[in-house]
Scaffold this motif. Structure first.
Motif, PDB file in Angstrom:
ATOM      1  N   THR A 185      -5.074   0.612   9.869  1.00  0.00           N
ATOM      2  CA  THR A 185      -5.422   0.877   8.007  1.00  0.00           C
ATOM      3  C   THR A 185      -5.390   2.149   7.749  1.00  0.00           C
ATOM      4  O   THR A 185      -4.816   2.246   6.758  1.00  0.00           O
ATOM      5  N   ALA A 186      -5.399   2.695   7.818  1.00  0.00           N
ATOM      6  CA  ALA A 186      -5.295   4.705   8.347  1.00  0.00           C
ATOM      7  C   ALA A 186      -4.001   4.531   7.189  1.00  0.00           C
ATOM      8  O   ALA A 186      -3.578   5.216   6.837  1.00  0.00           O
ATOM      9  N   ALA A 187      -3.145   3.811   8.348  1.00  0.00           N
ATOM     10  CA  ALA A 187      -1.939   4.075   8.007  1.00  0.00           C
ATOM     11  C   ALA A 187      -0.885   3.537   7.217  1.00  0.00           C
ATOM     12  O   ALA A 187      -0.179   4.243   6.748  1.00  0.00           O
ATOM     13  N   ARG A 188      -1.294   2.426   7.003  1.00  0.00           N
ATOM     14  CA  ARG A 188      -1.061   1.832   5.322  1.00  0.00           C
ATOM     15  C   ARG A 188      -1.800   3.099   4.097  1.00  0.00           C
ATOM     16  O   ARG A 188      -1.439   3.252   3.167  1.00  0.00           O
ATOM     17  N   PHE A 239      -8.024   9.154  12.161  1.00  0.00           N
ATOM     18  CA  PHE A 239      -7.042   9.312  13.439  1.00  0.00           C
ATOM     19  C   PHE A 239      -7.758   9.897  14.473  1.00  0.00           C
ATOM     20  O   PHE A 239      -7.375  10.870  14.458  1.00  0.00           O
ATOM     21  N   GLN A 288     -12.066   6.760   8.693  1.00  0.00           N
ATOM     22  CA  GLN A 288     -10.372   5.802   9.254  1.00  0.00           C
ATOM     23  C   GLN A 288      -9.989   7.156   9.088  1.00  0.00           C
ATOM     24  O   GLN A 288      -8.888   7.166   8.980  1.00  0.00           O
ATOM     25  N   ALA A 305       0.937  -1.157   0.155  1.00  0.00           N
ATOM     26  CA  ALA A 305      -0.164   0.311   0.141  1.00  0.00           C
ATOM     27  C   ALA A 305       0.748   1.489   0.019  1.00  0.00           C
ATOM     28  O   ALA A 305       0.343   2.134  -0.292  1.00  0.00           O
ATOM     29  N   ARG A 327      -6.728  14.585   4.330  1.00  0.00           N
ATOM     30  CA  ARG A 327      -5.814  13.990   4.340  1.00  0.00           C
ATOM     31  C   ARG A 327      -5.077  13.132   3.151  1.00  0.00           C
ATOM     32  O   ARG A 327      -3.993  13.223   2.695  1.00  0.00           O
TER      33      ARG A 327
END
Lengths: 234, 296
Positions: free
Chosen positions: B181-184, A88, A86, A70, A147
């Motif tokens: 998931t968001a980090a990826r 953070f 999603q 990814a 983002r």
């Protein structure tokens, strides 16, 4: 710009995509329509590298990307705004945006892009120091898009940006999506609300149980009897 | 209560804070790992002990001066933690909780026995740049070593906070802990962040070990009790909050010292378990933690 060729994918033994082929030309907005469970989200997950396809190939700007992790796909210029935002939640709005630029090498250009995102979504500037979890649903959606933009994507994947939002907020977000597109970012839009999607998109694909069953220019699909009955409701 | 008694109580609090700051460092290491990988690392104390022995070896066997010896030890600890995550923990990442617990208990046992084999079980003194003198301050007689330990621990905590909140790498590590998931999706290499987290935790442990060693002597079982108190501190503060881990660790240190001084030293050992139990019954998420939610 983006091409899927006969892509199949599965969650364990459940087949989610069966040979999906589609194309997103540079500069366009393409919509992906279909009922719940048709495979729209799965298609986006395969493109952004969250899910490895079991067959077929994905090409971005001529380069095969379906074997890449990814983070490499983000670096190539594909950003995915996932279903359910999603963000953070425990991090501040500002930290969320900074992380959007994580994959970039040109660190000195980040402040200018931050200004651009604040220009698109002024409310994010006001909430900059606030934890993202305290934002309203619409503001979180704006943050998720902002983002993604911080990575300077050439292709933006949007998953259900209207989900659970008030009609006025949805209108505002779609206005911004159009603006982002007109400023040069190609968009692949997954949307339950087919009416809305066919208004902004130039071209659309209809998915059903993991297969493309229909595709065509948005104006044509709006007139299509089957699409009207199944997705537009008139 | 006479003034003398009050003063001696205050002194107990200070030395409790010194012990507590070591628990706090180790609790912080536990929380960092728990937050990002959902693993309760029972080997954290043994890692600290083992790396402290490395420092001891550099200092006394090879005569390396104090500062470079400490620096080398911290590098060693970081690499060790990083590799343990990559090689031992990653393969069992999706295994049931019990399997992961067994793995960290296995690491505990391995480090403990290897240390016993290499360095033996005879307690050894560990040099400290601050010797055992005392300082009088506002009528209190405070051990210089206690002040040194407390001061070092506080500096490390501030540095860690700055790292986690002011640097992109630190923010990315927090983001990975909260939403993988968001980090990826934003392009953070999640695997590397988890390894970094383990490396960082091992560094915190090494510092805790080196600070504790001049007080409790160096031997393979030196961290067993410390780890227990660190667990009590981490649970007390809430396993999900670094701030809670610090506050919890300090509180455990103070309560432990006061209990030993005012009631009976024998009760100290049971205290950690009593505190863990009490917290789990009354407020399972700890004083500063957020309610437990399963990561998907």
């Amino acid at each position: 710009m983006l091409r899927l060729e006969g892509v199949s994918a599965a969650y364990g033994r459940i087949q989610a995509l069966r040979g999906v082929s589609l194309e997103v030309p540079a500069g366009s907005i393409v919509a992906l329509l279909g009922a719940n469970g048709a495979g729209k989200t799965t298609t986006l997950r395969v493109i952004s590298g969250l899910l490895r396809p079991t067959g077929g190939a994905v090409y971005f700007e001529g380069r095969r990307i379906d074997r890449l992790p990814a983070e490499a796909i983000v670096r190539l210029g594909v950003s995915h705004v996932p279903e359910g935002r999603q963000v953070f939640a425990e991090l501040t709005v500002g930290e969320n945006l900074i992380l959007g630029a994580y994959a970039r090498r040109d660190r000195q250009k980040i402040p200018a892009d931050l200004d651009r995102v604040f220009g698109l979504f002024p409310v994010l500037r006001e909430r900059r120091k606030q934890p993202a979890g305290t934002l309203s649903g619409g503001e979180q959606q704006m943050l998720a898009i902002g983002r993604a933009l911080m990575a300077r994507p050439r292709l933006l994947l949007l998953d259900e940006p209207s989900l659970g939002l008030a009609p006025m907020v949805v209108r505002e977000i779609f206005r911004t999506i159009r603006r982002i597109n007109s400023e040069g970012t190609t968009v692949l839009l997954v949307e339950q609300d087919a009416n809305l999607a066919l208004q902004v998109a130039r071209f659309a694909y209809v998915l059903q149980t993991g297969q493309v069953v229909l595709s065509g220019p948005a104006a044509e699909l709006r007139q299509n009897e089957a699409v009207r009955r199944s997705y537009l409701g008139y | 209560m006479t003034e003398g008694q009050l003063l001696s109580l205050a002194q107990q609090v200070v030395s409790g804070l010194s012990a507590g700051s070591i628990y706090a460092l180790l609790a912080l290491a536990l929380v960092l790992i728990y937050q990002s990988t959902d693993v309760v690392n029972f080997a954290q104390g043994e890692l600290a002990m083992f790396t402290t022995f490395i420092a001891f070896t550099l200092l006394t066997w090879y005569g390396v001066p104090f500062v470079p010896a400490v620096a080398l030890t911290l590098v060693f600890a970081f690499v060790l933690g990083y590799l343990i995550e990559r090689i031992v923990i990653r393969p069992v990442e999706d295994a049931p909780v019990l399997s992961v617990v067994i793995v960290t208990l296995g690491l505990y046992s391995i480090f403990n026995s290897v240390a016993g084999w290499v360095w033996g079980y005879v307690p050894k003194g560990f040099p400290s740049p601050i010797s055992g003198g005392t300082i009088r301050f506002a009528g209190l007689t405070v051990g210089l070593l206690d002040l040194w330990i407390l001061g070092c621990a506080l500096v490390i905590m501030v540095l860690l906070h700055l790292f986690l909140h002011r640097t992109t790498l630190g923010i990315a590590m927090r983001a990975t802990a909260h939403n993988r998931t968001a980090a990826r999706l934003v392009g953070i290499p999640v695997g590397r962040m988890l390894s970094l987290g383990w490396g960082l935790s091992a560094v915190l442990g090494a510092i805790a070990g080196m600070l504790a060693a001049p007080k409790i002597f160096l031997e393979p079982n030196m961290m067993a009790a410390v780890l227990l108190y660190a667990f009590a501190g981490a649970v007390l503060g809430g396993l999900t909050s670094p701030f809670g881990a610090i506050a919890g660790g300090l509180m455990v240190g103070v309560v432990e010292n006061l209990l030993g001084a005012l009631v009976a030293t024998e009760l100290k050992a049971g205290l950690a378990f009593f505190m863990i139990l009490a917290v789990l019954v009354v407020r399972p998420q700890g004083l500063f933690g957020t309610a437990y939610r399963r990561k998907v």
